[in-house]
Design an enzyme around this catalytic site. Sequence first.
Site, PDB file in Angstrom:
ATOM      1  N   ALA A  80      10.303  35.996   8.257  1.00  0.00           N
ATOM      2  CA  ALA A  80      10.567  37.272   7.587  1.00  0.00           C
ATOM      3  C   ALA A  80      12.064  37.460   7.370  1.00  0.00           C
ATOM      4  CB  ALA A  80       9.993  38.421   8.419  1.00  0.00           C
ATOM      5  N   TYR A 121      11.158  34.915  12.345  1.00  0.00           N
ATOM      6  CA  TYR A 121      12.088  33.978  11.699  1.00  0.00           C
ATOM      7  C   TYR A 121      11.841  33.947  10.195  1.00  0.00           C
ATOM      8  CZ  TYR A 121      13.654  29.532   9.726  1.00  0.00           C
ATOM      9  OH  TYR A 121      14.203  28.577   8.902  1.00  0.00           O
ATOM     10  N   LYS A 138      14.255  35.074   6.998  1.00  0.00           N
ATOM     11  CA  LYS A 138      14.678  34.137   5.943  1.00  0.00           C
ATOM     12  C   LYS A 138      14.226  34.647   4.572  1.00  0.00           C
ATOM     13  CE  LYS A 138      16.497  30.669   6.214  1.00  0.00           C
ATOM     14  NZ  LYS A 138      17.936  30.307   6.218  1.00  0.00           N
ATOM     15  N   GLY A 145       0.493  33.743  15.842  1.00  0.00           N
ATOM     16  CA  GLY A 145       0.680  33.800  14.382  1.00  0.00           C
ATOM     17  C   GLY A 145       0.993  32.454  13.754  1.00  0.00           C
ATOM     18  N   THR A 166      13.723  28.342   3.171  1.00  0.00           N
ATOM     19  CA  THR A 166      12.715  27.511   3.843  1.00  0.00           C
ATOM     20  C   THR A 166      11.334  27.712   3.224  1.00  0.00           C
ATOM     21  OG1 THR A 166      11.463  27.364   5.924  1.00  0.00           O
ATOM     22  CG2 THR A 166      12.649  29.382   5.564  1.00  0.00           C
ATOM     23  N   ASP A 167      10.470  26.696   3.381  1.00  0.00           N
ATOM     24  CA  ASP A 167       9.093  26.854   2.889  1.00  0.00           C
ATOM     25  C   ASP A 167       8.329  27.920   3.670  1.00  0.00           C
ATOM     26  OD1 ASP A 167       8.665  25.461   5.279  1.00  0.00           O
ATOM     27  OD2 ASP A 167       7.613  23.765   4.361  1.00  0.00           O
ATOM     28  N   GLU A 168       8.873  28.309   4.848  1.00  0.00           N
ATOM     29  CA  GLU A 168       8.162  29.327   5.647  1.00  0.00           C
ATOM     30  C   GLU A 168       8.123  30.684   4.955  1.00  0.00           C
ATOM     31  OE1 GLU A 168       8.491  29.488   9.780  1.00  0.00           O
ATOM     32  OE2 GLU A 168       8.878  27.354  10.012  1.00  0.00           O
TER      33      GLU A 168
HETATM   34  P1  NAD Z   1      20.290  24.700  13.510  1.00  0.00           P
HETATM   35  O1  NAD Z   1      19.704  25.721  14.407  1.00  0.00           O
HETATM   36  O2  NAD Z   1      20.329  23.282  13.947  1.00  0.00           O
HETATM   37  O3  NAD Z   1      21.798  25.106  13.134  1.00  0.00           O
HETATM   38  C1  NAD Z   1      22.162  26.420  12.804  1.00  0.00           C
HETATM   39  C2  NAD Z   1      23.677  26.478  12.790  1.00  0.00           C
HETATM   40  O4  NAD Z   1      24.071  27.814  12.433  1.00  0.00           O
HETATM   41  C3  NAD Z   1      24.311  26.176  14.147  1.00  0.00           C
HETATM   42  O5  NAD Z   1      25.430  25.341  13.966  1.00  0.00           O
HETATM   43  C4  NAD Z   1      24.739  27.550  14.645  1.00  0.00           C
HETATM   44  O6  NAD Z   1      25.838  27.518  15.531  1.00  0.00           O
HETATM   45  C5  NAD Z   1      25.063  28.245  13.344  1.00  0.00           C
HETATM   46  N1  NAD Z   1      24.989  29.714  13.448  1.00  0.00           N
HETATM   47  C6  NAD Z   1      23.984  30.457  13.979  1.00  0.00           C
HETATM   48  N2  NAD Z   1      24.272  31.764  13.895  1.00  0.00           N
HETATM   49  C7  NAD Z   1      25.480  31.856  13.284  1.00  0.00           C
HETATM   50  C8  NAD Z   1      26.290  32.941  12.908  1.00  0.00           C
HETATM   51  N3  NAD Z   1      25.929  34.205  13.139  1.00  0.00           N
HETATM   52  N4  NAD Z   1      27.463  32.687  12.287  1.00  0.00           N
HETATM   53  C9  NAD Z   1      27.849  31.408  12.053  1.00  0.00           C
HETATM   54  N5  NAD Z   1      27.123  30.342  12.405  1.00  0.00           N
HETATM   55  C10 NAD Z   1      25.939  30.564  13.012  1.00  0.00           C
HETATM   56  O7  NAD Z   1      19.532  24.875  12.145  1.00  0.00           O
HETATM   57  P2  NAD Z   1      19.058  23.802  11.038  1.00  0.00           P
HETATM   58  O8  NAD Z   1      17.736  23.298  11.421  1.00  0.00           O
HETATM   59  O9  NAD Z   1      20.169  22.888  10.763  1.00  0.00           O
HETATM   60  O10 NAD Z   1      18.851  24.782   9.791  1.00  0.00           O
HETATM   61  C11 NAD Z   1      19.915  25.039   8.886  1.00  0.00           C
HETATM   62  C12 NAD Z   1      19.412  25.950   7.773  1.00  0.00           C
HETATM   63  O11 NAD Z   1      18.322  25.320   7.111  1.00  0.00           O
HETATM   64  C13 NAD Z   1      18.880  27.290   8.258  1.00  0.00           C
HETATM   65  O12 NAD Z   1      19.240  28.280   7.329  1.00  0.00           O
HETATM   66  C14 NAD Z   1      17.373  27.102   8.292  1.00  0.00           C
HETATM   67  O13 NAD Z   1      16.705  28.329   8.118  1.00  0.00           O
HETATM   68  C15 NAD Z   1      17.199  26.184   7.096  1.00  0.00           C
HETATM   69  N6  NAD Z   1      16.019  25.309   7.135  1.00  0.00           N
HETATM   70  C16 NAD Z   1      15.765  24.522   8.233  1.00  0.00           C
HETATM   71  C17 NAD Z   1      14.702  23.630   8.194  1.00  0.00           C
HETATM   72  C18 NAD Z   1      14.389  22.714   9.351  1.00  0.00           C
HETATM   73  O14 NAD Z   1      13.354  22.043   9.329  1.00  0.00           O
HETATM   74  N7  NAD Z   1      15.212  22.617  10.374  1.00  0.00           N
HETATM   75  C19 NAD Z   1      13.888  23.554   7.051  1.00  0.00           C
HETATM   76  C20 NAD Z   1      14.162  24.393   5.976  1.00  0.00           C
HETATM   77  C21 NAD Z   1      15.252  25.247   6.013  1.00  0.00           C
HETATM   78  O1  DAU Z   2       9.095  24.484   7.489  1.00  0.00           O
HETATM   79  C1  DAU Z   2      10.482  24.662   7.601  1.00  0.00           C
HETATM   80  C2  DAU Z   2      10.791  25.151   8.988  1.00  0.00           C
HETATM   81  O2  DAU Z   2      10.517  24.061   9.860  1.00  0.00           O
HETATM   82  C3  DAU Z   2      12.220  25.633   9.177  1.00  0.00           C
HETATM   83  O3  DAU Z   2      12.452  26.741   8.347  1.00  0.00           O
HETATM   84  C4  DAU Z   2      12.479  26.004  10.638  1.00  0.00           C
HETATM   85  O4  DAU Z   2      13.851  26.327  10.825  1.00  0.00           O
HETATM   86  C5  DAU Z   2      12.133  24.803  11.502  1.00  0.00           C
HETATM   87  O5  DAU Z   2      12.262  25.159  12.866  1.00  0.00           O
HETATM   88  C6  DAU Z   2      10.704  24.333  11.230  1.00  0.00           C
HETATM   89  O6  DAU Z   2       9.737  25.309  11.666  1.00  0.00           O
HETATM   90  P1  DAU Z   2       8.361  24.890  12.379  1.00  0.00           P
HETATM   91  O7  DAU Z   2       7.941  26.006  13.233  1.00  0.00           O
HETATM   92  O8  DAU Z   2       7.375  24.352  11.428  1.00  0.00           O
HETATM   93  O9  DAU Z   2       8.898  23.629  13.232  1.00  0.00           O
HETATM   94  P2  DAU Z   2       8.746  23.210  14.758  1.00  0.00           P
HETATM   95  O10 DAU Z   2       9.480  21.932  14.903  1.00  0.00           O
HETATM   96  O11 DAU Z   2       9.054  24.307  15.709  1.00  0.00           O
HETATM   97  O12 DAU Z   2       7.179  22.933  14.860  1.00  0.00           O
HETATM   98  C7  DAU Z   2       6.558  22.001  14.017  1.00  0.00           C
HETATM   99  C8  DAU Z   2       5.054  22.099  14.272  1.00  0.00           C
HETATM  100  O13 DAU Z   2       4.782  21.641  15.608  1.00  0.00           O
HETATM  101  C9  DAU Z   2       4.515  23.509  14.193  1.00  0.00           C
HETATM  102  O14 DAU Z   2       3.204  23.469  13.649  1.00  0.00           O
HETATM  103  C10 DAU Z   2       4.461  23.961  15.641  1.00  0.00           C
HETATM  104  C11 DAU Z   2       4.167  22.671  16.380  1.00  0.00           C
HETATM  105  N1  DAU Z   2       4.721  22.598  17.741  1.00  0.00           N
HETATM  106  C12 DAU Z   2       6.039  22.876  17.915  1.00  0.00           C
HETATM  107  C13 DAU Z   2       6.612  22.829  19.163  1.00  0.00           C
HETATM  108  C14 DAU Z   2       8.077  23.143  19.348  1.00  0.00           C
HETATM  109  C15 DAU Z   2       3.918  22.222  18.807  1.00  0.00           C
HETATM  110  O15 DAU Z   2       2.714  21.938  18.637  1.00  0.00           O
HETATM  111  N2  DAU Z   2       4.481  22.173  20.046  1.00  0.00           N
HETATM  112  C16 DAU Z   2       5.786  22.470  20.272  1.00  0.00           C
HETATM  113  O16 DAU Z   2       6.220  22.419  21.461  1.00  0.00           O
END
Ligand code: NAD
Ligand code: DAU
Length: 347
Positions: A157, A155, A159, A280, A130-132
Amino acid sequence: MTRTGPQNLLVTGGCGFIGSNFVRYWLEQHPESRVVVYDKLTYAGRKENLHNLWGSSYLSLVVGDIGDMDLVRRTCQENGIDLIVNFAAETHVDQSILGPLVFTDTNVRGTHVLLEVARELGIRLHHISTDEVYGHIRDGHQSVETDELAPRSPYAASKAAADQLVQAYAITYGLPVTITRGANNVGPYQYPEKAVPLFSTNAILGEPLPVYGDGKQMRDYAHVYDHCTGIETVLLRGEIGQVYNVGTGREMTNLEMVDLVLETLGKDHSLVKHVADRPGHDRRYSMNVEKLRALGWEPKYDPRQAVAEAAKWYEGNRWWWEPIRSGEFREYYNRQYAERLAGAAQQ
Ligand code: NAD
Ligand code: DAU
């Protein structure tokens, strides 16, 4: 150079948001492949995300934890797996602030177990990062793949630790690995704890939209479809051992995102409530995606289109999110927002 594509994929976390979109996309593009989804089915993992695909002889499900080495090994051996794509993770920053230890268990130890099995059986592993991991980015800079990692939430950290373990296995053992670092994805089947589905479903229900702090934080909201094509590009044409950023390379503020959701759904701005900030809270993410573009990849959606398309999907797919929102989600929602929203009302 194009290599012959992988045939038998183990997709961990394939019932989650991005994993399920990837499985759907991959099977459409590569109908000769077989996919085994390996998923623990946590609250975020939902079989219905692949609702019309179960029953196909090309797709099967193993319910298990990526930390269970025996089950991972057996699943790989029995299915002749030649590629592991690791989406499985705990993924929500706010959940990592409320209860961080499971993030280390799954994201760090779980990834490590996958690496050990991949090493033992000689399997290529692609890891979804992730970009985080870059931390928050100063104005004027876009993260490149060689930047130092500087994660700031539990989270992020976890990743970053996983990302570095994957790189260490390439260096130490010569394991064939690739890594993609994705921006904020939006699109179908995203669990409504994340901002875009939360704000979309709250707006549809006429509930307040809790914006953290001043809402001027910046994110690159990328459509999940473009993440899937980016991963596919790396799987087919990426260089082994390399890391690739995947995003649009363009950011918007959260307030702009919220306005776009409200405009798309025809809802009023009065629903917006500024609430206590996330501890944070990273102010800005921004990535340079030229390395992936150099492989011939282009995003199809700009961030505005991505957010608008996502909001429309939630409007048209209440069948998917209404049962989620009436279940255990409510308990989390109250823990995360009740005090914040009460505080906002008093301002
Ligand atoms: P999500 O939370 O929707 O899905 C996570 C999946 O992993 C779920 O199906 C869950 O059941 C499964 N899982 C969790 N713990 C597990 C374990 N111990 N063993 C097996 N399966 C397990 O997540 P997402 O948003 O689809 O993210 C998928 C991947 O992409 C993650 O690695 C996340 O860090 C990365 N990522 C997400 C984003 C985003 O914006 N959502 C952006 C960049 C990277
Ligand atoms: O950047 C990639 C990441 O994007 C992934 O690695 C993570 O898995 C994914 O959850 C996401 O993280 P963010 O924390 O950026 O996404 P989130 O959707 O939780 O929040 C997006 C932005 O909106 C962030 O600046 C926090 C803000 N926010 C979020 C929630 C849930 C709010 O202002 N209010 C909210 O209730």
